[in-house]
Design a protein around this motif. Structure first.
Motif, PDB file in Angstrom:
ATOM      1  N   TYR A 194      -8.873  52.431   2.513  1.00  0.00           N
ATOM      2  CA  TYR A 194      -7.834  51.619   3.134  1.00  0.00           C
ATOM      3  C   TYR A 194      -7.653  50.263   2.459  1.00  0.00           C
ATOM      4  O   TYR A 194      -6.667  49.566   2.712  1.00  0.00           O
ATOM      5  CB  TYR A 194      -8.133  51.427   4.618  1.00  0.00           C
ATOM      6  N   GLU A 210      -5.838  52.173  -1.385  1.00  0.00           N
ATOM      7  CA  GLU A 210      -4.849  53.252  -1.490  1.00  0.00           C
ATOM      8  C   GLU A 210      -3.675  53.071  -0.535  1.00  0.00           C
ATOM      9  O   GLU A 210      -3.794  52.469   0.530  1.00  0.00           O
ATOM     10  CB  GLU A 210      -5.531  54.602  -1.248  1.00  0.00           C
ATOM     11  N   HIS A 211      -2.573  53.637  -0.935  1.00  0.00           N
ATOM     12  CA  HIS A 211      -1.301  53.474  -0.222  1.00  0.00           C
ATOM     13  C   HIS A 211      -1.049  54.632   0.741  1.00  0.00           C
ATOM     14  O   HIS A 211      -1.344  55.793   0.430  1.00  0.00           O
ATOM     15  CB  HIS A 211      -0.169  53.385  -1.248  1.00  0.00           C
ATOM     16  N   GLU A 260       3.230  45.723   2.011  1.00  0.00           N
ATOM     17  CA  GLU A 260       4.597  46.170   1.730  1.00  0.00           C
ATOM     18  C   GLU A 260       5.463  46.103   2.980  1.00  0.00           C
ATOM     19  O   GLU A 260       6.616  45.662   2.935  1.00  0.00           O
ATOM     20  CB  GLU A 260       4.559  47.595   1.177  1.00  0.00           C
ATOM     21  N   PRO A 307      -2.686  47.905   1.255  1.00  0.00           N
ATOM     22  CA  PRO A 307      -1.521  47.858   0.361  1.00  0.00           C
ATOM     23  C   PRO A 307      -0.210  48.190   1.077  1.00  0.00           C
ATOM     24  O   PRO A 307       0.825  47.566   0.824  1.00  0.00           O
ATOM     25  CB  PRO A 307      -1.851  48.910  -0.707  1.00  0.00           C
ATOM     26  N   THR A 308      -0.260  49.164   1.977  1.00  0.00           N
ATOM     27  CA  THR A 308       0.950  49.536   2.704  1.00  0.00           C
ATOM     28  C   THR A 308       1.354  48.434   3.675  1.00  0.00           C
ATOM     29  O   THR A 308       2.544  48.133   3.834  1.00  0.00           O
ATOM     30  CB  THR A 308       0.740  50.856   3.474  1.00  0.00           C
ATOM     31  N   SER A 353      -2.987  51.288   5.642  1.00  0.00           N
ATOM     32  CA  SER A 353      -3.937  50.688   4.699  1.00  0.00           C
ATOM     33  C   SER A 353      -3.425  49.312   4.285  1.00  0.00           C
ATOM     34  O   SER A 353      -2.256  48.964   4.512  1.00  0.00           O
ATOM     35  CB  SER A 353      -4.083  51.591   3.471  1.00  0.00           C
TER      36      SER A 353
END
Length: 232
Positions: free
Chosen positions: A137, A140-141, A58, A54-55, A52
């Motif tokens: 997506y 959310e993580h 990261e 946010p992931t 997704s």
């Protein structure tokens, strides 16, 4: 063989699962006593095995000082193979429409426990079973502390699939995987019942019975609920 994984969400063992397939794939299953598992990056969903937003952001930060970290996830999709099953207490009209053609298909009814037991003969590769989670997506993580997590999350637009997956990472076997691999199964454990396409003609139904008899199988064949006569 099936190996449990505490990090992977497993449905209750009595959960009913289905696989909808055409006659040629069903015959291949009976003749070979092997289940086909598709390479994850060969699925139609281009997001398969990805993260997704946010992931991903990261991961980009982590890979700034370690570019191999991102490269690993890009190549990882080629080594993960999947067999998809549909969770449902009843047969699904939508699944018939999506996965079978020309009114000539079948549905295998099984359970999560049967999937586990059917995988016992496979001694080459380890399989896990996990339920897919459907998320946004964009918001959310997806955790990445388990190599299988990218393959156990999908976008909310796929919620209708209600999917549980047999999943395996074959990276350590150094295989040249093309479309996927076949794994050995106990077919009598795998199949609890068989449903023939509700719109199929009698000759097709008779053909399925004849083929199973000739191959020495005596699976319980159920009439599709979608064939039921109207009451008025």
């Amino acid at each position: 063989m099936y190996v449990s994984n505490e990090q992977i969400t497993l449905p209750e063992t009595d959960t009913i699962v289905w696989k909808y397939l055409d006659l040629s794939k069903f015959l291949d299953l009976l003749l070979c006593k092997q289940l086909f598992m598709s390479r994850s990056d060969k699925f139609e969903d281009q997001y398969e095995g990805t993260f997704s937003e946010p992931t991903y952001e990261e991961l980009k930060k982590i890979s700034e000082n370690n570019p191999e970290f991102m490269d690993y996830y890009k190549s990882h999709r080629k080594n993960v193979v999947i067999s998809s099953w549909h969770i449902n207490e009843y047969e699904s009209y939508a699944m018939w429409q999506i996965f079978t053609q020309n009114s000539e298909g079948l549905a295998i009814q099984s359970t999560v426990k049967r999937l586990q037991e059917a995988l016992i003969p496979e001694g080459r590769y380890e399989q896990h079973i996990g339920e897919v989670k459907y998320i946004d997506y964009k918001k959310e993580h997806i955790p990445f502390d388990n190599n299988f997590f990218p393959f156990l999350f999908k976008r909310k637009s796929f919620q209708y699939e209600k999917e549980v997956r047999i999943i395996s990472n074959l990276a350590k076997h150094n295989l040249n995987i093309n479309e996927g691999v076949k794994i050995s199964i106990d077919i009598n454990k795998l199949i609890e019942k068989i449903y023939i396409h509700p719109k199929s003609e009698n000759w097709y139904k008779n053909l399925v019975f004849q083929l199973m008899e000739q191959l020495g199988f005596n699976f319980q064949v159920e009439k599709s609920d979608l064939e039921s006569d109207i009451l008025i």
